[in-house]
Design an enzyme around this catalytic site. Structure first.
Site, PDB file in Angstrom:
ATOM      1  N   CYS A  89       0.837  -1.197   0.000  1.00 53.67           N
ATOM      2  CA  CYS A  89       0.000   0.000   0.000  1.00 53.67           C
ATOM      3  C   CYS A  89       0.874   1.251   0.000  1.00 53.67           C
ATOM      4  O   CYS A  89       1.963   1.259   0.568  1.00 53.67           O
ATOM      5  CB  CYS A  89      -0.938   0.088   1.199  1.00 53.67           C
ATOM      6  SG  CYS A  89      -1.991  -1.344   1.370  1.00 53.67           S
ATOM      7  N   ARG A 148       3.445   0.005  -5.133  1.00 53.69           N
ATOM      8  CA  ARG A 148       3.289  -0.578  -3.798  1.00 53.69           C
ATOM      9  C   ARG A 148       1.992  -1.379  -3.653  1.00 53.69           C
ATOM     10  O   ARG A 148       1.757  -2.007  -2.619  1.00 53.69           O
ATOM     11  CB  ARG A 148       3.313   0.527  -2.746  1.00 53.69           C
ATOM     12  CG  ARG A 148       4.590   1.323  -2.740  1.00 53.69           C
ATOM     13  CD  ARG A 148       4.536   2.397  -1.689  1.00 53.69           C
ATOM     14  NE  ARG A 148       4.498   1.852  -0.365  1.00 53.69           N
ATOM     15  CZ  ARG A 148       5.567   1.517   0.350  1.00 53.69           C
ATOM     16  NH1 ARG A 148       6.759   1.690  -0.150  1.00 53.69           N
ATOM     17  NH2 ARG A 148       5.447   1.031   1.552  1.00 53.69           N
ATOM     18  N   TRP A 200      -2.995  -2.713  -1.606  1.00 53.47           N
ATOM     19  CA  TRP A 200      -2.703  -4.108  -1.928  1.00 53.47           C
ATOM     20  C   TRP A 200      -3.394  -4.907  -0.832  1.00 53.47           C
ATOM     21  O   TRP A 200      -3.018  -4.840   0.330  1.00 53.47           O
ATOM     22  CB  TRP A 200      -1.195  -4.355  -1.930  1.00 53.47           C
ATOM     23  CG  TRP A 200      -0.822  -5.737  -2.365  1.00 53.47           C
ATOM     24  CD1 TRP A 200      -0.647  -6.173  -3.650  1.00 53.47           C
ATOM     25  CD2 TRP A 200      -0.558  -6.866  -1.530  1.00 53.47           C
ATOM     26  NE1 TRP A 200      -0.306  -7.500  -3.652  1.00 53.47           N
ATOM     27  CE2 TRP A 200      -0.238  -7.955  -2.366  1.00 53.47           C
ATOM     28  CE3 TRP A 200      -0.569  -7.071  -0.148  1.00 53.47           C
ATOM     29  CZ2 TRP A 200       0.075  -9.218  -1.881  1.00 53.47           C
ATOM     30  CZ3 TRP A 200      -0.259  -8.338   0.336  1.00 53.47           C
ATOM     31  CH2 TRP A 200       0.057  -9.392  -0.537  1.00 53.47           C
ATOM     32  N   ASN A 225      -0.931   2.203   5.983  1.00 50.11           N
ATOM     33  CA  ASN A 225      -0.111   1.153   5.373  1.00 50.11           C
ATOM     34  C   ASN A 225       0.451   0.323   6.527  1.00 50.11           C
ATOM     35  O   ASN A 225       1.090   0.863   7.416  1.00 50.11           O
ATOM     36  CB  ASN A 225       1.018   1.800   4.562  1.00 50.11           C
ATOM     37  CG  ASN A 225       2.109   0.819   4.158  1.00 50.11           C
ATOM     38  OD1 ASN A 225       3.268   1.184   4.052  1.00 50.11           O
ATOM     39  ND2 ASN A 225       1.751  -0.418   3.909  1.00 50.11           N
ATOM     40  N   GLY A 226       0.194  -0.975   6.495  1.00 52.24           N
ATOM     41  CA  GLY A 226       0.665  -1.838   7.580  1.00 52.24           C
ATOM     42  C   GLY A 226      -0.420  -2.831   7.955  1.00 52.24           C
ATOM     43  O   GLY A 226      -1.387  -3.006   7.203  1.00 52.24           O
ATOM     44  N   GLU A 257      15.687 -17.425 -11.156  1.00 54.57           N
ATOM     45  CA  GLU A 257      15.268 -16.047 -11.456  1.00 54.57           C
ATOM     46  C   GLU A 257      14.524 -15.968 -12.797  1.00 54.57           C
ATOM     47  O   GLU A 257      13.524 -15.266 -12.924  1.00 54.57           O
ATOM     48  CB  GLU A 257      16.505 -15.126 -11.444  1.00 54.57           C
ATOM     49  CG  GLU A 257      16.314 -13.701 -11.931  1.00 54.57           C
ATOM     50  CD  GLU A 257      15.394 -12.849 -11.059  1.00 54.57           C
ATOM     51  OE1 GLU A 257      14.826 -13.357 -10.082  1.00 54.57           O
ATOM     52  OE2 GLU A 257      15.224 -11.670 -11.406  1.00 54.57           O
ATOM     53  N   LYS A 268      10.666 -14.701 -13.139  1.00 62.27           N
ATOM     54  CA  LYS A 268      10.272 -13.584 -13.988  1.00 62.27           C
ATOM     55  C   LYS A 268       9.156 -13.994 -14.950  1.00 62.27           C
ATOM     56  O   LYS A 268       8.207 -13.247 -15.178  1.00 62.27           O
ATOM     57  CB  LYS A 268      11.468 -13.069 -14.802  1.00 62.27           C
ATOM     58  CG  LYS A 268      12.372 -12.162 -14.011  1.00 62.27           C
ATOM     59  CD  LYS A 268      11.674 -10.873 -13.642  1.00 62.27           C
ATOM     60  CE  LYS A 268      12.426 -10.048 -12.625  1.00 62.27           C
ATOM     61  NZ  LYS A 268      12.513 -10.608 -11.271  1.00 62.27           N
ATOM     62  N   GLU A 271       5.966 -14.179 -12.979  1.00 59.99           N
ATOM     63  CA  GLU A 271       5.510 -12.864 -12.529  1.00 59.99           C
ATOM     64  C   GLU A 271       4.857 -12.066 -13.642  1.00 59.99           C
ATOM     65  O   GLU A 271       3.797 -11.501 -13.446  1.00 59.99           O
ATOM     66  CB  GLU A 271       6.703 -12.031 -12.020  1.00 59.99           C
ATOM     67  CG  GLU A 271       7.163 -12.339 -10.634  1.00 59.99           C
ATOM     68  CD  GLU A 271       8.294 -11.429 -10.201  1.00 59.99           C
ATOM     69  OE1 GLU A 271       8.126 -10.723  -9.211  1.00 59.99           O
ATOM     70  OE2 GLU A 271       9.360 -11.424 -10.858  1.00 59.99           O
ATOM     71  N   HIS A 319      15.696 -35.861 -10.563  1.00 57.91           N
ATOM     72  CA  HIS A 319      15.016 -36.272  -9.328  1.00 57.91           C
ATOM     73  C   HIS A 319      13.549 -35.855  -9.318  1.00 57.91           C
ATOM     74  O   HIS A 319      12.931 -35.783  -8.255  1.00 57.91           O
ATOM     75  CB  HIS A 319      15.734 -35.689  -8.110  1.00 57.91           C
ATOM     76  CG  HIS A 319      17.137 -36.183  -7.972  1.00 57.91           C
ATOM     77  ND1 HIS A 319      17.435 -37.503  -7.704  1.00 57.91           N
ATOM     78  CD2 HIS A 319      18.333 -35.547  -8.121  1.00 57.91           C
ATOM     79  CE1 HIS A 319      18.752 -37.651  -7.660  1.00 57.91           C
ATOM     80  NE2 HIS A 319      19.317 -36.480  -7.925  1.00 57.91           N
ATOM     81  N   LYS A 339       5.448  -4.093  -5.399  1.00 63.83           N
ATOM     82  CA  LYS A 339       6.906  -4.005  -5.433  1.00 63.83           C
ATOM     83  C   LYS A 339       7.519  -4.050  -4.045  1.00 63.83           C
ATOM     84  O   LYS A 339       8.531  -4.685  -3.817  1.00 63.83           O
ATOM     85  CB  LYS A 339       7.334  -2.718  -6.134  1.00 63.83           C
ATOM     86  CG  LYS A 339       8.838  -2.652  -6.291  1.00 63.83           C
ATOM     87  CD  LYS A 339       9.242  -1.912  -7.506  1.00 63.83           C
ATOM     88  CE  LYS A 339      10.705  -2.089  -7.801  1.00 63.83           C
ATOM     89  NZ  LYS A 339      11.039  -3.413  -8.350  1.00 63.83           N
TER      90      LYS A 339
HETATM   91  C1  G6P Z   1       8.622  -8.125  -4.274  1.00 63.32           C
HETATM   92  C2  G6P Z   1       8.998  -7.660  -5.662  1.00 63.32           C
HETATM   93  C3  G6P Z   1      10.254  -8.384  -6.129  1.00 63.32           C
HETATM   94  C4  G6P Z   1      11.377  -8.198  -5.119  1.00 63.32           C
HETATM   95  C5  G6P Z   1      10.947  -8.627  -3.715  1.00 63.32           C
HETATM   96  C6  G6P Z   1      11.965  -8.219  -2.663  1.00 63.32           C
HETATM   97  O1  G6P Z   1       8.172  -9.431  -4.316  1.00 63.32           O
HETATM   98  O2  G6P Z   1       7.946  -7.894  -6.563  1.00 63.32           O
HETATM   99  O3  G6P Z   1      10.652  -7.888  -7.387  1.00 63.32           O
HETATM  100  O4  G6P Z   1      12.477  -8.953  -5.504  1.00 63.32           O
HETATM  101  O5  G6P Z   1       9.718  -7.991  -3.362  1.00 63.32           O
HETATM  102  O6  G6P Z   1      12.003  -6.819  -2.612  1.00 63.32           O
HETATM  103  P1  G6P Z   1      13.214  -5.958  -2.077  1.00 63.32           P
HETATM  104  O7  G6P Z   1      12.733  -4.546  -2.187  1.00 63.32           O
HETATM  105  O8  G6P Z   1      13.435  -6.360  -0.647  1.00 63.32           O
HETATM  106  O9  G6P Z   1      14.393  -6.242  -2.930  1.00 63.32           O
END
Ligand code: G6P
Length: 610
Positions: free
Chosen positions: A2, A27, A74, A100-101, A483, A487, A490, A506, A605
Site C-alpha cells: 500500500c 506498492r 494491496w 499502510n501496515g 530467477e 520472472k 511474474e 530427481h 513491489k
Molecule cells: C517483491 C517484488 C520483487 C522483489 C521482492 C523483494 O516481491 O515484486 O521484485 O524482488 O519484493 O524486494 P526488495 O525490495 O526487498 O528487494
C-alpha cells in the site's frame, strides 16, 4: 504494501494526492481512494482497480480542498472493493484516515468497538483505527490519535484528518515507511520520497513511534513513547524526476532492462582501484576494519529476486573471499533458531529497503549480536537506516514491480564486496585485478547481450503458445534458472519452474515432453559438460531446448532448438549476462500475451507485510 499520501498547504490538494498515488502505484494497485476537506466538508472518492480508474472518477467531481489524504491498496484483510478501499472513516464520516501496515489485534478491538455501538463498513483491519480515534475524540485530533495508538498492536504508517479539528493532518509511524516533504507553506506526505520529488527536495524521514501534527504553517514531531517533542532536521534529496518517466520505452520493465549497463556503471562508479586490484566501499569504511577482518561467517538475507542475487553471492564469496556463506529467505530466518555470534555478518539485500520479512530478520540478527550490513537501493529506507553499515546500489528508482536492474546491481555489489573482504584475507593482487577489471567491462558486455533484443522478441512470439517451462542451470547459473522462472511467472502468468540442472533427474524430468520446453543456461564454464548431459536427457524425451551459451559455441546447434549467445567473461560474472535474455524473453512473452508487465496482477513491489 500500500502507498499513502497526504497534502496540506496553499494549493489544491487533489493534484499532488493523485500524482503521488501514480508514483506509489508499485506498492499495490487493487483499489485506490482519496479524501479532501473542502471547506471542512470531507469529500471521499474510491475505486477498484488501478489509479486511472480513480482519476477518471475524480474528473467529474469537485475536489477543491487544500488538505487531503490518499491511498493505493494491496489487499491483505478483505477483497479489493470500494468498501475495503481506503480512506476509512469513523461512524459519522468525520474522521478519515489512510494506513499502510497491519493491525494485528484488530479482531479484539473490532469486537469491543461493535459492542460499544460502532458500526463497521469494511472487512479491513484499518477501519478499527478510525473508530478508536472516534471513541477518544474530545476536540483534539492529535490527543485522540495518541490514545488510539496506545491500544494498537502492529505496523502502521498513518495519516489522519478530521472535520471537527480541521486545518491539520496527524501522522504516525511504526514499522511502515513514511516521509514528509517540506515546501513553502505546504507539506507533502508519502510512503517514499519518489512521490514527492519535483515538489520539494527537503525531506524528513519519520522514525518508529513518532507522531507529527502538520498544519500549513508548521509541524511538530512528538515521541509516542514519552510525549516529548523531537527536533529533527530535514535531509536534502538529490533525485532526478526524469528517472521516473518511461523515456521512450513502452514499459518501465523494458526500460529498466535496457538501463542495466547504466545501473552497473552507477554501482561501480568510484569504487574500484584497478591498479591495486582493490575495492573502495565508502559505506563500510565507517566500520572498524578489524571487525570486518574477523568475520568468519556471512548470512545473506533477502526475499524474491534479491534472494536469488544472494545465492549468486554465496557462490562468489565462498570461492573468492573464502568465507562460509549461507543464504536465508527473510520469511524463514526469524522463525528458526539461527546460530549467530559477533563474528557473524548478516547482510540484508533489498531493493526497496522496506521488505517486512527482511526487516524483521534484520532486527532478529541485531538482537543476537551479529554485525548487520545492508545492500540497499533506496537511499534513506528503513533497512539502510537500521543496518550498522552498508553499500547502496545507486541504480535510481526501479518502478516496474518485477526487479531487474536492481538484481544485476546486487550481484555486482556482492562481487565488489567479495574483493573488498577477499583482499583483507587471502585474495592475491592478481586475482583482485582480474575480477575488478572484468567487472568494469560489464556495462559494455551487457550492451552486447541487449543487441539480441530482436531475436529474443521473435523467440518470445514463437514460444508464446507454451503454458509450461523449465529453467535449468548449474553452479553460478543455478540461481539464474530460478530467477528466469520467477520472472516468467511474474510477468506472463505462465507456469515455470527453476531447477538446478543436476536435480532435474530427481523429479522435474517427469514433466518433459514436446509441449514442455526447457531453457538451459549453459555458458562455457566448469560445468558446461554436465549441462550438456542434461540437455541430452531432455532431447531424449522430445523436449524443446532454448540454450543460453557463450559466443563461439557452434556445437550447441546440434542439440538446442534455439540458441542465444552471450559474451565470454569470468565464470563468476556470467549470471549478470545470462539473466538479460531471460528478462527480455519474459517481457516480450508478457506483451505477446497482453499482460501488464509493469504491474502484474496480485503483486506489489514493496512487500511491507509478513
Ligand atoms: C517483491 C517484488 C520483487 C522483489 C521482492 C523483494 O516481491 O515484486 O521484485 O524482488 O519484493 O524486494 P526488495 O525490495 O526487498 O528487494
Amino acid at each position: 504494501m500500500c502507498g499513502i499520501a497526504g497534502y496540506i498547504g496553499k494549493n489544491k490538494a487533489s493534484k499532488f494526492l493523485l500524482e503521488a498515488l501514480k508514483r506509489l502505484e508499485y506498492r499495490g494497485y487493487d483499489s485506490a481512494g482519496i479524501v479532501v476537506l473542502n471547506k471542512n466538508i470531507p469529500k471521499c472518492l474510491k475505486s477498484v482497480g488501478k489509479i486511472n480508474a480513480l482519476e477518471k472518477k475524480m474528473k467529474n467531481e469537485n475536489l477543491d480542498g487544500f488538505l487531503g489524504i490518499s491511498h493505493t491498496r494491496w489487499a491483505t484483510h478483505g477483497s479489493p472493493s470500494e468498501d475495503n478501499a481506503h480512506p476509512h472513516s469513523d461512524c459519522r464520516g468525520n474522521i478519515w484516515l489512510v494506513h499502510n501496515g497491519i493491525i494485528e489485534n484488530y479482531k479484539t478491538l473490532k469486537k469491543n468497538l461493535i459492542e460499544e455501538g460502532h458500526s463497521f463498513k469494511s472487512e479491513t483491519d484499518t477501519e478499527v483505527i478510525a473508530h478508536l480515534i472516534e471513541s477518544h475524540f474530545k476536540g483534539s485530533l492529535e490527543k485522540a490519535v495518541f490514545s488510539a495508538l496506545k491500544q494498537i498492536k502492529g505496523a502502521y504508517a498513518l495519516a489522519v484528518i478530521s472535520k471537527d479539528d480541521p486545518d491539520k493532518i496527524v501522522v504516525a509511524k511504526k514499522s511502515s515507511p513514511l516521509v514528509m516533504g517540506i515546501g513553502k507553506d505546504e507539506y507533502f506526505l508519502a510512503s517514499d520520497p519518489s512521490a514527492i520529488v519535483g515538489y520539494t527536495d527537503k525531506i524528513i524521514y519519520f522514525d518508529d513511534d513518532e507522531i507529527s501534527i502538520i498544519t500549513k504553517n508548521g509541524h511538530q514531531i512528538i515521541s509516542a513513547i514519552d510525549n516529548n517533542e523531537i527536533n529533527k532536521s530535514h535531509c536534502q534529496i538529490d533525485f532526478d524526476a526524469s528517472k521516473i518517466e518511461k523515456c521512450g520505452h513502452s514499459h518501465f520493465y523494458l526500460k529498466e532492462i535496457f538501463e542495466c549497463p547504466e545501473a552497473v556503471k552507477n554501482s561501480i562508479r568510484g569504487r574500484i582501484i584497478p591498479e591495486d586490484g582493490l575495492v573502495k566501499l565508502g559505506g563500510l569504511e565507517t566500520l572498524d576494519q578489524d571487525k570486518l577482518r574477523e568475520i568468519n561467517r556471512i548470512i545473506l538475507i533477502a526475499c524474491g529476486t534479491a534472494n536469488f542475487a544472494g545465492l549468486v553471492g554465496e557462490y562468489i564469496m565462498e570461492e573468492y573471499a573464502g568465507i562460509p556463506v549461507e543464504v536465508e529467505i527473510g520469511s524463514e530466518f526469524r522463525y528458526r533458531k539461527p546460530i549467530i555470534d559477533s563474528r557473524t555478518a548478516v547482510i540484508t539485500i533489498s531493493q526497496s529497503g522496506e521488505t517486512a520479512d527482511t526487516l524483521a530478520s534484520l532486527s532478529e540478527a541485531k538482537r543476537k549480536g551479529a554485525l548487520t550490513l545492508g545492500i540497499v537501493n533506496t537511499v534513506g529506507s528503513t533497512i539502510a537506516r537500521e543496518t550498522e553499515a552498508g553499500v547502496y546500489n545507486h541504480v535510481g528508482p526501479e518502478i516496474a514491480v518485477a526487479s531487474t536492474k536492481a538484481f544485476i546491481s546486487q550481484i555486482i555489489i556482492l562481487a565488489l564486496l567479495t574483493v573488498y573482504l577477499g583482499r583483507m584475507r587471502g585474495m592475491s593482487l592478481t586475482m583482485g585485478k582480474r575480477i575488478t577489471e572484468e567487472i568494469q567491462k560489464m556495462p559494455s558486455l551487457i550492451e552486447k547481450v541487449l543487441e539480441n533484443d530482436r531475436q529474443i522478441k521473435d523467440l518470445a512470439k514463437k514460444y508464446s503458445r507454451y503454458r509450461n517451462f523449465l529453467f535449468l542451470g548449474r553452479k553460478y547459473n543455478y540461481p539464474i534458472a530460478e530467477e528466469g522462472a520467477l520472472k516468467l511467472k511474474e510477468v506472463t502468468y505462465v507456469h515455470a519452474e527453476g531447477c538446478a540442472s543436476g536435480e532435474m533427474k530427481h523429479g522435474p524430468i517427469a514433466m518433459i515432453n514436446e509441449n514442455f520446453p526447457s531453457v538451459f543456461i549453459a555458458p562455457s564454464d566448469s560445468v558446461y559438460e554436465k549441462n550438456w548431459s542434461n540437455m541430452e536427457e531432455v532431447k531424449a524425451r522430445n523436449g524443446k531446448i532454448i540454450a543460453i551459451v557463450t559466443e563461439g559455441n557452434e556445437e550447441i546447434k546440434n542439440i538446442a532448438d534455439d540458441v542465444i549467445y552471450i559474451p565470454k567473461t569470468l565464470e563468476m560474472l556470467t549470471p549478470i549476462l545470462s539473466v538479460i535474455p531471460l528478462y527480455l524473453f519474459s517481457a516480450y512473452m508478457g506483451m505477446e500475451l497482453n499482460c501488464d508487465i509493469d504491474k502484474p496482477r496480485n503483486l506489489a513491489k514493496s512487500v511491507t507485510v509478513e
